[in-house]
Design a protein around this motif. Structure first.
Motif, PDB file in Angstrom:
ATOM      1  N   ASN A 177       0.266   4.131  -2.480  1.00 27.06           N
ATOM      2  CA  ASN A 177       0.053   5.684  -2.169  1.00 27.06           C
ATOM      3  C   ASN A 177       1.244   6.605  -2.882  1.00 27.06           C
ATOM      4  O   ASN A 177       0.862   7.596  -3.142  1.00 27.06           O
TER       5      ASN A 177
ATOM      6  N   TYR B  82      -7.314   8.731  -0.157  1.00 30.84           N
ATOM      7  CA  TYR B  82      -7.731   8.592   1.177  1.00 30.84           C
ATOM      8  C   TYR B  82      -9.082   7.835   1.285  1.00 30.84           C
ATOM      9  O   TYR B  82     -10.009   7.777   2.074  1.00 30.84           O
ATOM     10  N   GLN B  83      -9.110   6.498   0.799  1.00 37.15           N
ATOM     11  CA  GLN B  83     -10.040   5.647   1.058  1.00 37.15           C
ATOM     12  C   GLN B  83     -10.117   5.071   2.315  1.00 37.15           C
ATOM     13  O   GLN B  83      -9.208   5.014   2.916  1.00 37.15           O
ATOM     14  N   SER B  84     -11.292   4.642   2.784  1.00 41.04           N
ATOM     15  CA  SER B  84     -11.260   4.209   4.098  1.00 41.04           C
ATOM     16  C   SER B  84     -12.367   2.900   4.030  1.00 41.04           C
ATOM     17  O   SER B  84     -13.312   3.132   3.384  1.00 41.04           O
ATOM     18  N   PRO B  85     -12.207   1.715   4.346  1.00 40.94           N
ATOM     19  CA  PRO B  85     -10.775   1.464   5.180  1.00 40.94           C
ATOM     20  C   PRO B  85      -9.746   1.300   4.122  1.00 40.94           C
ATOM     21  O   PRO B  85     -10.012   1.205   2.856  1.00 40.94           O
ATOM     22  N   SER B  86      -8.440   1.379   4.539  1.00 42.27           N
ATOM     23  CA  SER B  86      -7.379   1.288   3.571  1.00 42.27           C
ATOM     24  C   SER B  86      -7.185  -0.081   2.853  1.00 42.27           C
ATOM     25  O   SER B  86      -7.921  -0.897   3.373  1.00 42.27           O
TER      26      SER B  86
ATOM     27  N   THR C 265      -6.117  -5.276   8.407  1.00 46.15           N
ATOM     28  CA  THR C 265      -5.633  -5.168   9.886  1.00 46.15           C
ATOM     29  C   THR C 265      -5.923  -6.373  10.350  1.00 46.15           C
ATOM     30  O   THR C 265      -6.776  -7.232  10.312  1.00 46.15           O
TER      31      THR C 265
ATOM     32  N   GLU D  27       0.929  -1.249   0.014  1.00 44.75           N
ATOM     33  CA  GLU D  27      -0.012   0.059  -0.106  1.00 44.75           C
ATOM     34  C   GLU D  27       0.730   1.369  -0.009  1.00 44.75           C
ATOM     35  O   GLU D  27       0.634   2.322  -0.540  1.00 44.75           O
TER      36      GLU D  27
ATOM     37  N   ARG E 116      -9.581  10.367  -3.914  1.00 41.74           N
ATOM     38  CA  ARG E 116     -10.407   9.293  -3.453  1.00 41.74           C
ATOM     39  C   ARG E 116      -9.921   7.703  -3.036  1.00 41.74           C
ATOM     40  O   ARG E 116     -10.051   7.074  -2.315  1.00 41.74           O
ATOM     41  N   LYS E 117      -9.138   7.414  -4.401  1.00 42.40           N
ATOM     42  CA  LYS E 117      -8.232   6.263  -4.149  1.00 42.40           C
ATOM     43  C   LYS E 117      -7.175   6.456  -2.728  1.00 42.40           C
ATOM     44  O   LYS E 117      -7.107   5.359  -2.119  1.00 42.40           O
TER      45      LYS E 117
END
Length: 56
Positions: free
Chosen positions: A9, A47-51, A55, A5, A44-45
């Protein structure tokens, strides 16, 4: 293929930088509108949630 990721990013931030450089040198309203659309899609890509990362 992207390894993780963080790398993904980094690529998105690079794309935002490219858009900023293009935006700085153009006065074409159609181009500026398209840049704004592209920026929203990248953000949008980014700061997407969830990453993307799982987890545990």
């Amino acid at each position: 293929m992207l390894a993780n990721e963080k790398e993904y990013n980094g690529n998105l931030f690079d794309q935002l930088s490219i858009l900023e450089r293009i935006e700085a040198v153009t006065e074409d309203e159609a181009a500026l509108k398209q840049i704004a659309i592209e920026r929203r899609q990248i953000e949008r890509k980014l700061y997407q949630s969830p990453s993307l990362q799982k987890t545990e």
